[in-house]
Design an enzyme around this catalytic site. Structure first.
Site, PDB file in Angstrom:
ATOM      1  NE  ARG A 139      -3.651   0.132   2.553  1.00 25.70           N
ATOM      2  CZ  ARG A 139      -4.346  -0.269   3.625  1.00 25.70           C
ATOM      3  NH1 ARG A 139      -4.093   0.242   4.810  1.00 25.70           N
ATOM      4  NH2 ARG A 139      -5.295  -1.176   3.510  1.00 25.70           N
ATOM      5  NE  ARG A 253      -7.992  -0.944  16.293  1.00 26.88           N
ATOM      6  CZ  ARG A 253      -8.163  -1.587  15.134  1.00 26.88           C
ATOM      7  NH1 ARG A 253      -7.371  -1.375  14.109  1.00 26.88           N
ATOM      8  NH2 ARG A 253      -9.149  -2.464  14.997  1.00 26.88           N
ATOM      9  CE  LYS A 254      -8.024   2.409   9.364  1.00 29.60           C
ATOM     10  NZ  LYS A 254      -8.979   1.751   8.400  1.00 29.60           N
ATOM     11  N   GLY A 511     -16.452  -6.672   2.238  1.00 31.64           N
ATOM     12  CA  GLY A 511     -16.424  -8.116   2.467  1.00 31.64           C
ATOM     13  C   GLY A 511     -16.613  -8.568   3.891  1.00 31.64           C
ATOM     14  CB  CYS A 516     -12.191  -1.677   3.615  1.00 32.50           C
ATOM     15  SG  CYS A 516     -11.340  -2.463   4.992  1.00 32.50           S
ATOM     16  N   GLY A 517     -15.072  -0.859   2.388  1.00 32.60           N
ATOM     17  CA  GLY A 517     -15.858  -0.387   1.234  1.00 32.60           C
ATOM     18  C   GLY A 517     -16.937   0.600   1.635  1.00 32.60           C
TER      19      GLY A 517
HETATM   20 FE1  SRM Z   1      -9.461  -1.304   5.455  1.00 33.06          FE
HETATM   21  C1  SRM Z   1      -8.165  -3.646   7.512  1.00 33.06           C
HETATM   22  C2  SRM Z   1      -8.293  -2.918   2.784  1.00 33.06           C
HETATM   23  C3  SRM Z   1     -10.099   1.438   3.585  1.00 33.06           C
HETATM   24  C4  SRM Z   1     -11.493  -0.120   7.935  1.00 33.06           C
HETATM   25  N1  SRM Z   1      -8.342  -2.966   5.207  1.00 33.06           N
HETATM   26  C5  SRM Z   1      -7.880  -3.775   6.182  1.00 33.06           C
HETATM   27  C6  SRM Z   1      -6.901  -4.794   5.631  1.00 33.06           C
HETATM   28  C7  SRM Z   1      -5.525  -4.210   5.744  1.00 33.06           C
HETATM   29  C8  SRM Z   1      -6.967  -6.149   6.354  1.00 33.06           C
HETATM   30  C9  SRM Z   1      -5.867  -7.071   5.946  1.00 33.06           C
HETATM   31  O1  SRM Z   1      -4.802  -7.048   6.530  1.00 33.06           O
HETATM   32  O2  SRM Z   1      -6.090  -7.829   5.034  1.00 33.06           O
HETATM   33  C10 SRM Z   1      -7.402  -4.862   4.160  1.00 33.06           C
HETATM   34  C11 SRM Z   1      -6.380  -5.218   3.116  1.00 33.06           C
HETATM   35  C12 SRM Z   1      -7.018  -6.041   2.025  1.00 33.06           C
HETATM   36  C13 SRM Z   1      -6.262  -6.033   0.747  1.00 33.06           C
HETATM   37  O3  SRM Z   1      -5.581  -7.033   0.433  1.00 33.06           O
HETATM   38  O4  SRM Z   1      -6.411  -5.084  -0.015  1.00 33.06           O
HETATM   39  C14 SRM Z   1      -8.038  -3.493   4.009  1.00 33.06           C
HETATM   40  N2  SRM Z   1      -9.128  -0.785   3.549  1.00 33.06           N
HETATM   41  C15 SRM Z   1      -8.748  -1.628   2.576  1.00 33.06           C
HETATM   42  C16 SRM Z   1      -8.877  -0.999   1.205  1.00 33.06           C
HETATM   43  C17 SRM Z   1      -7.796  -1.452   0.229  1.00 33.06           C
HETATM   44  C18 SRM Z   1     -10.276  -1.298   0.634  1.00 33.06           C
HETATM   45  C19 SRM Z   1     -10.394  -0.993  -0.844  1.00 33.06           C
HETATM   46  O5  SRM Z   1     -10.571  -1.947  -1.594  1.00 33.06           O
HETATM   47  O6  SRM Z   1     -10.312   0.177  -1.239  1.00 33.06           O
HETATM   48  C20 SRM Z   1      -8.814   0.487   1.599  1.00 33.06           C
HETATM   49  C21 SRM Z   1      -7.412   1.029   1.647  1.00 33.06           C
HETATM   50  C22 SRM Z   1      -7.380   2.492   1.905  1.00 33.06           C
HETATM   51  C23 SRM Z   1      -5.984   3.057   1.873  1.00 33.06           C
HETATM   52  O7  SRM Z   1      -5.504   3.345   0.785  1.00 33.06           O
HETATM   53  O8  SRM Z   1      -5.391   3.196   2.949  1.00 33.06           O
HETATM   54  C24 SRM Z   1      -9.392   0.422   3.014  1.00 33.06           C
HETATM   55  N3  SRM Z   1     -10.526   0.407   5.737  1.00 33.06           N
HETATM   56  C25 SRM Z   1     -10.743   1.377   4.804  1.00 33.06           C
HETATM   57  C26 SRM Z   1     -11.774   2.263   5.260  1.00 33.06           C
HETATM   58  C27 SRM Z   1     -12.383   3.391   4.450  1.00 33.06           C
HETATM   59  C28 SRM Z   1     -11.818   4.758   4.736  1.00 33.06           C
HETATM   60  O9  SRM Z   1     -10.717   4.898   5.282  1.00 33.06           O
HETATM   61  O10 SRM Z   1     -12.505   5.711   4.399  1.00 33.06           O
HETATM   62  C29 SRM Z   1     -12.182   1.799   6.496  1.00 33.06           C
HETATM   63  C30 SRM Z   1     -13.332   2.346   7.365  1.00 33.06           C
HETATM   64  C31 SRM Z   1     -13.063   3.701   7.884  1.00 33.06           C
HETATM   65  C32 SRM Z   1     -12.262   3.746   9.138  1.00 33.06           C
HETATM   66  O11 SRM Z   1     -11.235   3.065   9.245  1.00 33.06           O
HETATM   67  O12 SRM Z   1     -12.665   4.473  10.040  1.00 33.06           O
HETATM   68  C33 SRM Z   1     -11.381   0.639   6.791  1.00 33.06           C
HETATM   69  N4  SRM Z   1      -9.741  -1.762   7.404  1.00 33.06           N
HETATM   70  C34 SRM Z   1     -10.675  -1.202   8.237  1.00 33.06           C
HETATM   71  C35 SRM Z   1     -10.675  -1.901   9.486  1.00 33.06           C
HETATM   72  C36 SRM Z   1     -11.580  -1.585  10.704  1.00 33.06           C
HETATM   73  C37 SRM Z   1     -10.978  -0.513  11.530  1.00 33.06           C
HETATM   74  C38 SRM Z   1     -11.534  -0.442  12.940  1.00 33.06           C
HETATM   75  O13 SRM Z   1     -11.330   0.583  13.591  1.00 33.06           O
HETATM   76  O14 SRM Z   1     -12.126  -1.415  13.409  1.00 33.06           O
HETATM   77  C39 SRM Z   1      -9.713  -2.926   9.358  1.00 33.06           C
HETATM   78  C40 SRM Z   1      -9.330  -3.977  10.424  1.00 33.06           C
HETATM   79  C41 SRM Z   1      -8.585  -3.380  11.575  1.00 33.06           C
HETATM   80  O15 SRM Z   1      -7.967  -2.325  11.484  1.00 33.06           O
HETATM   81  O16 SRM Z   1      -8.643  -4.023  12.620  1.00 33.06           O
HETATM   82  C42 SRM Z   1      -9.158  -2.819   8.049  1.00 33.06           C
HETATM   83 FE1  SF4 Z   2     -13.117  -6.764   5.285  1.00 31.39          FE
HETATM   84 FE2  SF4 Z   2     -11.668  -4.658   4.548  1.00 31.39          FE
HETATM   85 FE3  SF4 Z   2     -10.928  -7.118   3.845  1.00 31.39          FE
HETATM   86 FE4  SF4 Z   2     -13.034  -5.931   2.702  1.00 31.39          FE
HETATM   87  S1  SF4 Z   2     -10.886  -5.323   2.547  1.00 31.39           S
HETATM   88  S2  SF4 Z   2     -12.953  -8.006   3.414  1.00 31.39           S
HETATM   89  S3  SF4 Z   2     -13.927  -4.867   4.476  1.00 31.39           S
HETATM   90  S4  SF4 Z   2     -11.016  -6.235   5.912  1.00 31.39           S
END
Ligand code: SRM
Ligand code: SF4
Length: 589
Positions: A139, A253-254, A511, A516-517
């Protein structure tokens, strides 16, 4: 079980917070001023001074480490950070060493496994253990979603090498991720990234995510302020100019940040931990601040006013002050209760504000919010697809649709060529996983529209495609409960064939409950859920359905309306929802 945003809202919030971000009478200028908040002096006096003792201390090497006395009940990630700071690998230049070790060997020890699966995420490297063992998603940081042709070609070269294992995605934070990366290539990729002016540092786990801004910054005739310099400055600060910033690597945290530059609110300020909203004060340009917006499986919150304003020159000091408040005081036990809003609830917004003020450098002063911000509340959010005139005479920008954000190397080479041939070599990414080609001479627009790539990446996407967003899903993500990208495309296509809608309907797929979506901001959101079986009793993909999320002015979070609908039986349910809520009619078959 999933809890709808509607049900979650307010459920876990503390009585210490009382907010009102209402609209002013004339409709111009929203209330990011904090009026409506209780005077909280009494609350501040209630806070035990011990509670304001920073939980971390700087060690001789410069890392921030959790103090012994605050280690009781901490979560496993905190333990892992104490065992070894994840940034050591970068700061102490151990990348080559790690890359030389055979992957299976590295994976055989606890330390190696923790590095691979967790610590590497601070470097932007996400091991895809479940679905692509031995390969990483990388990323990047793309402040304000701006990328140039040279950078795009470099990324294309990286993934091309991995054949069918390599691809890239535009993300929901107007960012880019590449896939297929193997351990031994990491040093060369990191070096290459830095040569083309990119970095992947501090983009995962307890780090600051990509700073989001207006995708039309600097080219939109109606913009309020060009967000690019602020996001670039934020990113430089956050990543220590691409070398790592140890001050903020050990967050609880993030953490998400956005700088708003347009009335359209393309930046989604209400779902960021910190959002800068343009506002004038005493004739000076600056920003009112919103804090605490976030999504998580157990709780989703919209950002609230901090009742603070900063001069435009203080964007970075303010970010530092908020982040170090979070770093010093945030909770580090249950990972579901560590996001910044939990800290705001714990302290009360006024006490949180005071802690931020203490950390404002060098002044230790934080002004109260400007009475009004510059957002026009009656603004109708514009579509960026197709051809639009820029503020620069004779130039246009062209918005194109990237279906569910997925890119192959060949697409990226073409995008880079098109950006060079028709524009100034630049591309802009959007949080809806699309792209904008800026700075196209008006005379060349027709030729650009005739490019074969624009058949795949249409400037005039259909009403079901234009707002389609899908997270990674189970193709690569180990947390996924369902497949997302293909399912999203197939449903949109089936709807196109069967349903007529009067306007575009924004459909988001995610998913799992991490969202994240961003299903809560969609017109219709689909969130993967587990435990559902098909007619033969076999586990099958199913979703919870949200509707009514809003973006732009008057934004709000959608509500859960249906639970556990099997994906293969989704079409009739969605058709009915479209007819009931979005004025749709059935097409004559
Ligand atoms: Fe996300 C974790 C993908 C935007 C909330 N997110 C993950 C992980 C890293 C989990 C993992 O290790 O596999 C996913 C990676 C999957 C992969 O192979 O791509 C992942 N998140 C994404 C992306 C790629 C979704 C997409 O297809 O666009 C987005 C990357 C954004 C970037 O460039 O940094 C993405 N994630 C978001 C958003 C949307 C936003 O930021 O507007 C959210 C919700 C908003 C927020 O965070 O407040 C989001 N992601 C999470 C969470 C839940 C966070 C929480 O506080 O509980 C996780 C899991 C965690 O952190 O425990 C997570
Ligand atoms: Fe769940 Fe984020 Fe993975 Fe999508 S990319 S399946 S919302 S952790």
């Amino acid at each position: 079980a999933n809890i709808s945003a509607g049900e979650q809202k307010g459920q876990e919030t503390s009585a210490k917070r009382d907010t009102d971000a209402g609209t002013t009478e004339n409709g111009v200028g929203s209330r990011t001023d904090g009026q409506g908040m209780r005077n909280s002096t009494a609350q501040i006096l209630d806070i035990d001074p011990e509670r304001l003792d920073p939980r971390v201390a700087r060690d001789p090497k410069g890392y921030y480490v959790l103090k012994e006395k605050y280690r009781k009940g901490i979560n496993p990630i905190e333990k892992l950070k104490i065992a070894k700071d994840p940034m050591e690998i970068v700061v102490e230049n151990r990348i080559n060493e790690v890359a030389d070790v055979n992957f299976e060997e590295l994976d055989a020890t606890k330390e190696g496994k923790d590095d691979i699966d967790t610590r590497f995420k601070w470097l932007g490297l996400f091991h895809r253990r479940k679905h692509q063992y031995g390969r990483f998603m990388m990323r990047l940081k793309l402040p304000n979603g701006v990328i140039n042709s040279r950078q795009t070609r470099f990324l294309a070269n990286c993934i091309k090498k991995y054949g069918p294992n390599g691809c890239a995605d535009v993300t929901t934070r107007q960012n880019c991720q590449i896939r297929g990366v193997v351990n031994e290539d990491v040093p060369a990729i990191l070096k290459g990234l830095s040569q083309v002016g990119l970095t992947s540092l501090q983009s995962g786990m307890d780090s600051v995510r990509n700073p989001v801004g207006n995708p039309l910054a600097g080219i939109d005739p109606s913009e309020i302020i060009d967000t690019r310099p602020y996001n670039q400055a934020l990113s430089n600060y956050i990543t220590g100019n691409g070398t790592g910033n140890l001050e903020i690597t050990n967050l609880p945290r993030k953490w998400n940040v956005a700088v708003v530059g347009s009335h359209d609110l393309y930046e989604h300020p209400h779902i960021n931990d910190l959002a800068y909203i343009p506002a004038m004060k005493d004739g000076k340009m600056g920003f009112n601040l919103l804090v605490g917006g976030f999504f998580s499986p157990k709780r989703c919150e919209e950002a609230i006013p901090l009742d603070a304003w900063v001069h435009e020159q203080d964007v970075v000091p303010l970010c530092h002050a908020v982040l170090t408040t979070f770093r010093d005081l945030g909770a580090r036990s249950n990972r579901q209760k560590c996001r910044m809003m939990w800290l705001i609830d714990d302290l009360g917004v006024e006490c949180f504000r005071q802690e931020v003020e203490k950390r404002m450098l060098p002044s230790k002063v934080l002004e109260r919010a400007a009475p009004e911000d510059l957002i026009n509340q009656s603004w109708k959010r514009r579509d960026y697809f197709g051809v639009h005139p820029q503020k620069q005479q004779g130039l246009s920008y062209v918005g194109i649709h990237i279906p569910v954000g997925r890119l192959q190397a060949c697409d990226m080479y073409e995008l880079a060529r098109i950006a060079d041939e028709f524009g100034n070599g630049e591309l802009r990414l959007t949080v809806e996983q699309n792209m904008i080609i800026p700075n196209v001479c008006n005379e060349r627009v027709e030729r650009l529209l005739a490019e074969p790539l624009l058949k795949k990446f249409s400037p005039v996407p259909s009403r079901f495609m234009s707002g389609l967003v899908a997270c990674t899903g189970n193709q690569f993500c180990g947390l996924a409960l369902i497949e997302t990208k293909q399912a999203a495309l197939m449903l949109a296509q089936s709807l196109e064939e069967t349903i007529e809608v009067p306007h575009a309907v924004r459909m988001h797929w995610t998913g799992c409950p991490n969202s994240c979506g961003q299903v809560q901001v969609a017109d219709i959101g689909f969130m993967g859920c587990g435990g559902v079986k098909d007619e033969n009793g076999k586990p099958c993909d199913a979703v919870d359905i949200f509707i009514g999320g809003g973006v732009g002015t008057g934004s709000h979070l959608g509500k859960l309306v249906r639970s556990a609908v099997r994906v293969k039986e989704l079409l009739p349910t969605v058709q009915d929802l479209l007819i009931e809520h979005f004025g749709a009619t059935r097409k004559q078959q």
